[in-house]
Design a protein around this motif. Structure first.
Motif, PDB file in Angstrom:
ATOM      1  N   SER A  17       0.830  -1.208   0.000  1.00  0.00           N
ATOM      2  CA  SER A  17       0.000   0.000   0.000  1.00  0.00           C
ATOM      3  C   SER A  17       0.854   1.244   0.000  1.00  0.00           C
ATOM      4  CB  SER A  17      -0.913  -0.025   1.226  1.00  0.00           C
ATOM      5  OG  SER A  17      -1.684   1.140   1.291  1.00  0.00           O
ATOM      6  N   ARG A  18       1.986   1.204   0.734  1.00  0.00           N
ATOM      7  CA  ARG A  18       2.836   2.391   0.813  1.00  0.00           C
ATOM      8  C   ARG A  18       3.530   2.688  -0.502  1.00  0.00           C
ATOM      9  NH1 ARG A  18       6.785   1.271   5.474  1.00  0.00           N
ATOM     10  NH2 ARG A  18       7.659   3.245   4.739  1.00  0.00           N
ATOM     11  N   LEU A  19       3.772   1.658  -1.323  1.00  0.00           N
ATOM     12  CA  LEU A  19       4.449   1.892  -2.604  1.00  0.00           C
ATOM     13  C   LEU A  19       3.621   2.785  -3.506  1.00  0.00           C
ATOM     14  CD1 LEU A  19       6.637   1.305  -4.715  1.00  0.00           C
ATOM     15  CD2 LEU A  19       5.297  -0.701  -5.389  1.00  0.00           C
ATOM     16  N   PHE A  20       2.293   2.677  -3.403  1.00  0.00           N
ATOM     17  CA  PHE A  20       1.405   3.435  -4.271  1.00  0.00           C
ATOM     18  C   PHE A  20       0.642   4.472  -3.461  1.00  0.00           C
ATOM     19  CE2 PHE A  20       1.823  -0.887  -5.854  1.00  0.00           C
ATOM     20  CZ  PHE A  20       2.401  -0.630  -7.088  1.00  0.00           C
ATOM     21  N   LYS A  21      -0.066   5.317  -4.156  1.00  0.00           N
ATOM     22  CA  LYS A  21      -0.831   6.372  -3.497  1.00  0.00           C
ATOM     23  C   LYS A  21      -2.327   6.137  -3.607  1.00  0.00           C
ATOM     24  CE  LYS A  21       2.723   9.825  -4.478  1.00  0.00           C
ATOM     25  NZ  LYS A  21       3.025  11.123  -5.114  1.00  0.00           N
ATOM     26  N   GLY A  22      -2.714   4.938  -3.932  1.00  0.00           N
ATOM     27  CA  GLY A  22      -4.122   4.702  -4.232  1.00  0.00           C
ATOM     28  C   GLY A  22      -4.995   4.394  -3.051  1.00  0.00           C
ATOM     29  N   SER A  23      -4.448   4.117  -1.857  1.00  0.00           N
ATOM     30  CA  SER A  23      -5.304   3.734  -0.751  1.00  0.00           C
ATOM     31  C   SER A  23      -5.012   4.566   0.474  1.00  0.00           C
ATOM     32  CB  SER A  23      -5.093   2.244  -0.439  1.00  0.00           C
ATOM     33  OG  SER A  23      -3.746   2.022  -0.111  1.00  0.00           O
ATOM     34  N   LYS A  24      -6.020   4.684   1.335  1.00  0.00           N
ATOM     35  CA  LYS A  24      -5.893   5.435   2.558  1.00  0.00           C
ATOM     36  C   LYS A  24      -6.046   4.485   3.737  1.00  0.00           C
ATOM     37  CE  LYS A  24      -7.936   9.530   0.430  1.00  0.00           C
ATOM     38  NZ  LYS A  24      -9.044  10.487   0.489  1.00  0.00           N
ATOM     39  N   LYS A  69       3.731   5.210 -14.556  1.00  0.00           N
ATOM     40  CA  LYS A  69       3.940   5.488 -13.146  1.00  0.00           C
ATOM     41  C   LYS A  69       3.226   4.428 -12.309  1.00  0.00           C
ATOM     42  CE  LYS A  69       4.392  10.503 -13.685  1.00  0.00           C
ATOM     43  NZ  LYS A  69       3.872  11.837 -13.277  1.00  0.00           N
ATOM     44  N   PRO A  70       3.821   4.044 -11.174  1.00  0.00           N
ATOM     45  CA  PRO A  70       3.181   3.047 -10.313  1.00  0.00           C
ATOM     46  C   PRO A  70       1.813   3.506  -9.833  1.00  0.00           C
ATOM     47  CG  PRO A  70       5.466   3.397  -9.675  1.00  0.00           C
ATOM     48  CD  PRO A  70       5.142   4.460 -10.669  1.00  0.00           C
ATOM     49  N   ASN A  71       0.856   2.597  -9.870  1.00  0.00           N
ATOM     50  CA  ASN A  71      -0.495   2.878  -9.393  1.00  0.00           C
ATOM     51  C   ASN A  71      -1.100   1.550  -8.965  1.00  0.00           C
ATOM     52  OD1 ASN A  71      -3.312   3.398  -9.146  1.00  0.00           O
ATOM     53  ND2 ASN A  71      -3.131   5.138 -10.531  1.00  0.00           N
ATOM     54  N   SER A  72      -1.468   1.448  -7.711  1.00  0.00           N
ATOM     55  CA  SER A  72      -1.947   0.176  -7.177  1.00  0.00           C
ATOM     56  C   SER A  72      -3.298  -0.230  -7.738  1.00  0.00           C
ATOM     57  CB  SER A  72      -2.037   0.253  -5.653  1.00  0.00           C
ATOM     58  OG  SER A  72      -3.011   1.206  -5.263  1.00  0.00           O
ATOM     59  N   ARG A  73      -4.016   0.696  -8.357  1.00  0.00           N
ATOM     60  CA  ARG A  73      -5.366   0.396  -8.829  1.00  0.00           C
ATOM     61  C   ARG A  73      -5.490   0.367 -10.341  1.00  0.00           C
ATOM     62  NH1 ARG A  73      -9.589   3.223  -4.615  1.00  0.00           N
ATOM     63  NH2 ARG A  73      -8.560   2.515  -2.721  1.00  0.00           N
ATOM     64  N   SER A  74      -4.464   0.772 -11.071  1.00  0.00           N
ATOM     65  CA  SER A  74      -4.583   0.837 -12.528  1.00  0.00           C
ATOM     66  C   SER A  74      -3.257   0.499 -13.197  1.00  0.00           C
ATOM     67  CB  SER A  74      -5.042   2.240 -12.956  1.00  0.00           C
ATOM     68  OG  SER A  74      -5.042   2.359 -14.365  1.00  0.00           O
ATOM     69  N   ILE A 122       7.952  -4.354  -9.300  1.00  0.00           N
ATOM     70  CA  ILE A 122       6.747  -3.742  -9.870  1.00  0.00           C
ATOM     71  C   ILE A 122       7.067  -2.366 -10.420  1.00  0.00           C
ATOM     72  CG2 ILE A 122       4.434  -2.890  -9.351  1.00  0.00           C
ATOM     73  CD1 ILE A 122       4.263  -5.004  -7.163  1.00  0.00           C
ATOM     74  N   GLU A 123       7.753  -1.577  -9.601  1.00  0.00           N
ATOM     75  CA  GLU A 123       8.086  -0.218 -10.012  1.00  0.00           C
ATOM     76  C   GLU A 123       9.005  -0.225 -11.233  1.00  0.00           C
ATOM     77  OE1 GLU A 123       9.926   2.052  -6.959  1.00  0.00           O
ATOM     78  OE2 GLU A 123       9.384   3.963  -7.857  1.00  0.00           O
ATOM     79  N   GLN A 124       9.972  -1.118 -11.244  1.00  0.00           N
ATOM     80  CA  GLN A 124      10.914  -1.192 -12.365  1.00  0.00           C
ATOM     81  C   GLN A 124      10.198  -1.596 -13.655  1.00  0.00           C
ATOM     82  OE1 GLN A 124      14.024  -4.052 -11.756  1.00  0.00           O
ATOM     83  NE2 GLN A 124      15.200  -3.419 -13.551  1.00  0.00           N
ATOM     84  N   PHE A 125       9.280  -2.561 -13.560  1.00  0.00           N
ATOM     85  CA  PHE A 125       8.543  -3.011 -14.742  1.00  0.00           C
ATOM     86  C   PHE A 125       7.718  -1.884 -15.339  1.00  0.00           C
ATOM     87  CE2 PHE A 125       4.558  -4.737 -16.499  1.00  0.00           C
ATOM     88  CZ  PHE A 125       5.077  -5.485 -17.551  1.00  0.00           C
ATOM     89  N   PRO A 176      -0.174 -11.103  -8.615  1.00  0.00           N
ATOM     90  CA  PRO A 176      -0.568 -11.483  -7.253  1.00  0.00           C
ATOM     91  C   PRO A 176      -0.172 -10.452  -6.202  1.00  0.00           C
ATOM     92  CG  PRO A 176       0.390 -13.357  -8.401  1.00  0.00           C
ATOM     93  CD  PRO A 176       0.646 -12.161  -9.256  1.00  0.00           C
ATOM     94  N   LEU A 177       0.755  -9.551  -6.517  1.00  0.00           N
ATOM     95  CA  LEU A 177       1.184  -8.521  -5.575  1.00  0.00           C
ATOM     96  C   LEU A 177       0.302  -7.276  -5.642  1.00  0.00           C
ATOM     97  CD1 LEU A 177       5.037  -8.735  -6.194  1.00  0.00           C
ATOM     98  CD2 LEU A 177       3.698  -9.887  -4.437  1.00  0.00           C
ATOM     99  N   LEU A 178      -0.723  -7.311  -6.503  1.00  0.00           N
ATOM    100  CA  LEU A 178      -1.594  -6.147  -6.680  1.00  0.00           C
ATOM    101  C   LEU A 178      -3.048  -6.530  -6.432  1.00  0.00           C
ATOM    102  CD1 LEU A 178       0.101  -4.770  -9.916  1.00  0.00           C
ATOM    103  CD2 LEU A 178       0.229  -3.755  -7.640  1.00  0.00           C
ATOM    104  N   PRO A 179      -3.394  -6.905  -5.219  1.00  0.00           N
ATOM    105  CA  PRO A 179      -4.764  -7.355  -4.938  1.00  0.00           C
ATOM    106  C   PRO A 179      -5.811  -6.254  -5.068  1.00  0.00           C
ATOM    107  CG  PRO A 179      -3.535  -7.068  -2.901  1.00  0.00           C
ATOM    108  CD  PRO A 179      -2.542  -6.906  -4.015  1.00  0.00           C
ATOM    109  N   ASP A 180      -5.383  -4.984  -5.034  1.00  0.00           N
ATOM    110  CA  ASP A 180      -6.338  -3.877  -5.129  1.00  0.00           C
ATOM    111  C   ASP A 180      -6.516  -3.369  -6.562  1.00  0.00           C
ATOM    112  OD1 ASP A 180      -6.808  -3.842  -2.381  1.00  0.00           O
ATOM    113  OD2 ASP A 180      -5.083  -2.554  -1.997  1.00  0.00           O
TER     114      ASP A 180
END
Length: 586
Positions: free
Chosen positions: A45-52, A119-124, A109-112, A145-149
């Motif tokens: 969750s901390r890697l991305f800005k998509g969740s609170k 840009k990294p985004n946990s939801r898209s 994930i970020e490198q890919f 599997p590392l992106l359940p959201d």
């Protein structure tokens, strides 16, 4: 379309814990593996800005009981606090193995995504037109599997990945929150399609599915539609140019009753379903929220149009209807047009290239005034509109919200053009007017003079191949000079080869008054080549006074070498970015 998830994981990731929290954990005998699982989730969750973060819930009764116990044993409490302090200091210095592994995974994930220019985004994850290979897909599969959201996955327009998508489909169950899935033009194989059908059973929140431009969807749509469950949340469904068969049409019709949330349905460019629409239209009667229906180039016949029309009474929310490109539909609107009156919310109607008959036009004449919400109307490439449409075009004055009117190639005659010109004066919202390929406009542009003066909102004017003459250019220049077309952004005067050098000179001297112009096209016909006259110097001078211009079409004009060099260096000298489309003048 995207909605924030109702429940999100609490933020964590730090190994430092409060003495009270650790004490409770020791009393409750919790396993360290559970803590590591929470830590892993929080780091993703901390890697991305998509969740609170949401605070964890606390068992108040249990906490009160434990407080009473610790208060009665002060000596034990002191010993416990000392142990906690030592444990906390140690844990703050040495990260756990799971945290180290997760740091490596999140870096992957970020490198890919950075490699793909995203840009990294946990939801898209949007990898549209990224030139993906089967190797890239394998790497993506390992990361899913590392992106359940994850809520949106788009790998469209990557035609090298066909046959490699089955592993992604097998991983879909890891992203059960998926709402948007786009696989346009991926050259899906039959194996991919079958795997997709199974995967859709594990995506209860899916809201958009787009499989357009995949020919192997045709003949296999039944397997995909079986993935749609009762109470489906799908709102957007697109199968453009998928080689759908009559059997596919039947499969769609059977599943549509399960899709009561459907809002956008696009089956365009599937030429083999025109004679099998009965099942689909019957199914659409159960989709009361449908807002967009597109059946462009679907092989609709006269009978098909009548079947479509019969469904309009069940679609009260329909906003956009596209029946264009169905050349065999002529004659079907004679009876179907009456059903259009049910579409009180209709904002866009596209009937171009439908071979409208005189009877069709007569029926439309009765219905058009009832479509008071209409904003876009396209009647292009229907020859009978120009010969017998004076009544139809005169009724346009009853459409006060009409913003787009497209009538290119309608063979407008004197009566029809006069009726159109008179009606257009009552269209204050008009932004786009396209009368291209109507020869009668040439020499008669003065009939539109009042329209050009009153259409203060006009942004796009297309008069391509209208046989314009020098007098028309003088009229247009006069209107421009007086400021009536100050909002104009696009002006297409191409393929009007009969305009004299004097006409072009008059126009080019006044074009600088169009301060918001972004596109100007004065190209000649493909078979014609012509030397530029002195007017071209006026055009070059005008470029410095058109701050918004980004596209200039001057194809097949033979430009003198010095002035050609001026064009080449114009952008550099004036720090502008204008695309000069003048190829083919040699």
């Amino acid at each position: 379309m995207e909605k924030e998830s109702e429940q999100e994981k609490p933020e964590g990731g730090s190994s430092r814990k409060s003495p009270f929290s650790l004490f409770m954990n020791q009393l409750q005998g919790k396993k360290s593996s559970e803590k590591e699982g929470k830590s892993q989730s929080s780091l993703v969750s901390r890697l991305f800005k998509g969740s609170k973060p949401n605070p964890p819930k606390t068992d108040l009764k249990k906490e009160a009981s434990e407080l009473e116990t610790t208060d009665s044993q002060p000596d034990n409490e002191m010993e416990t606090e000392a142990g906690i302090k030592t444990q906390t200091e140690t844990s703050s210095k040495t990260p756990t193995t799971s945290e180290t592994d997760l740091g490596s995974n999140t870096a992957k994930i970020e490198q890919f995504l950075q490699k793909m220019g995203k840009k990294p985004n946990s939801r898209s994850i949007d990898l549209n037109n990224c030139g993906l290979t089967s190797t890239d897909i394998a790497e993506l599969v390992a990361l899913l599997p590392l992106l359940p959201d994850l809520e949106e996955l788009d790998v469209s327009w990557n035609d090298l990945i066909g046959g490699a998508l089955r592993p992604i489909m097998l991983q879909i169950h890891h992203i059960s929150k998926l709402k948007i899935l786009r696989l346009n033009n991926c050259r899906l194989t039959t194996d991919d399609v079958l795997a997709l059908g199974e995967a859709l059973k594990t995506t209860p929140d899916l809201e958009e599915l787009n499989l357009s431009w995949n020919s192997n969807v045709g003949g296999n749509l039944r397997q995909i539609m079986q993935g749609m469950q009762e109470g489906s949340k799908v709102q957007i469904l697109k199968f453009m140019d998928c080689d759908l068969t009559a059997e596919d049409a039947a499969s769609i019709g059977q599943v549509l009753p399960l899709m009561q949330n459907l809002e956008v349905f696009d089956l365009s460019i599937n030429r083999n379903i025109g004679c099998s629409l009965a099942s689909i239209m019957q199914g659409l009667k159960n989709t009361p929220n449908l807002k967009v229906l597109k059946l462009h180039t679907c092989g609709l016949t006269r009978d098909s149009i009548q079947i479509v029309g019969a469904a309009f009474g069940y679609l009260p929310e329909l906003r956009k209807l596209d029946l264009s490109g169905n050349k065999e539909a002529g004659g079907g609107f004679k009876d179907a047009a009456a059903h259009l009156a049910h579409l009180k919310q209709l904002q866009a109607l596209d009937l171009h290239q439908c071979s409208l008959s005189e009877e069709d036009i007569a029926s439309l004449t009765q219905v058009i005034p009832l479509l008071s919400s209409l904003q876009e109307l396209d009647l292009s490439a229907n020859k009978n509109v120009g010969g017998s449409s004076e009544n139809l075009l005169s009724r346009l004055r009853f459409l006060p919200e009409l913003a787009t009117l497209v009538m290119h190639g309608c063979a407008l005659g004197k009566d029809a053009f006069t009726a159109l010109a008179e009606a257009s004066m009552y269209l204050p919202a008009l932004k786009i007017l396209d009368l291209s390929w109507n020869k009668y406009v040439g020499g008669n542009l003065n009939l539109l003079l009042e329209t050009l003066k009153l259409s203060a909102a006009l942004q796009v004017l297309r008069l391509r191949s209208c046989s314009l003459v020098t007098e028309d250019m003088a009229l247009l220049a006069s209107v421009i000079q007086t400021g009536y077309l100050s909002k104009l952004q696009q002006l297409d005067l191409s393929y009007n080869d009969n305009i004299s050098d004097e006409g072009w000179a008059t126009f080019c001297q006044n074009v600088p008054f169009l301060k918001e112009l972004t596109l100007l096209d004065i190209s000649l016909r493909p078979a014609n080549f012509r030397e530029c006259g002195p007017w071209f110097g006026h055009l070059l001078n005008s470029l410095t006074k058109l701050p918004m211009l980004s596209e200039l079409g001057i194809r097949r004009w033979r430009i003198p070498v010095p002035q050609e060099e001026d064009l080449e260096y114009f952008n550099r000298n004036h720090k502008r970015s204008i695309h000069f489309d003048y190829g083919g003048f040699q």
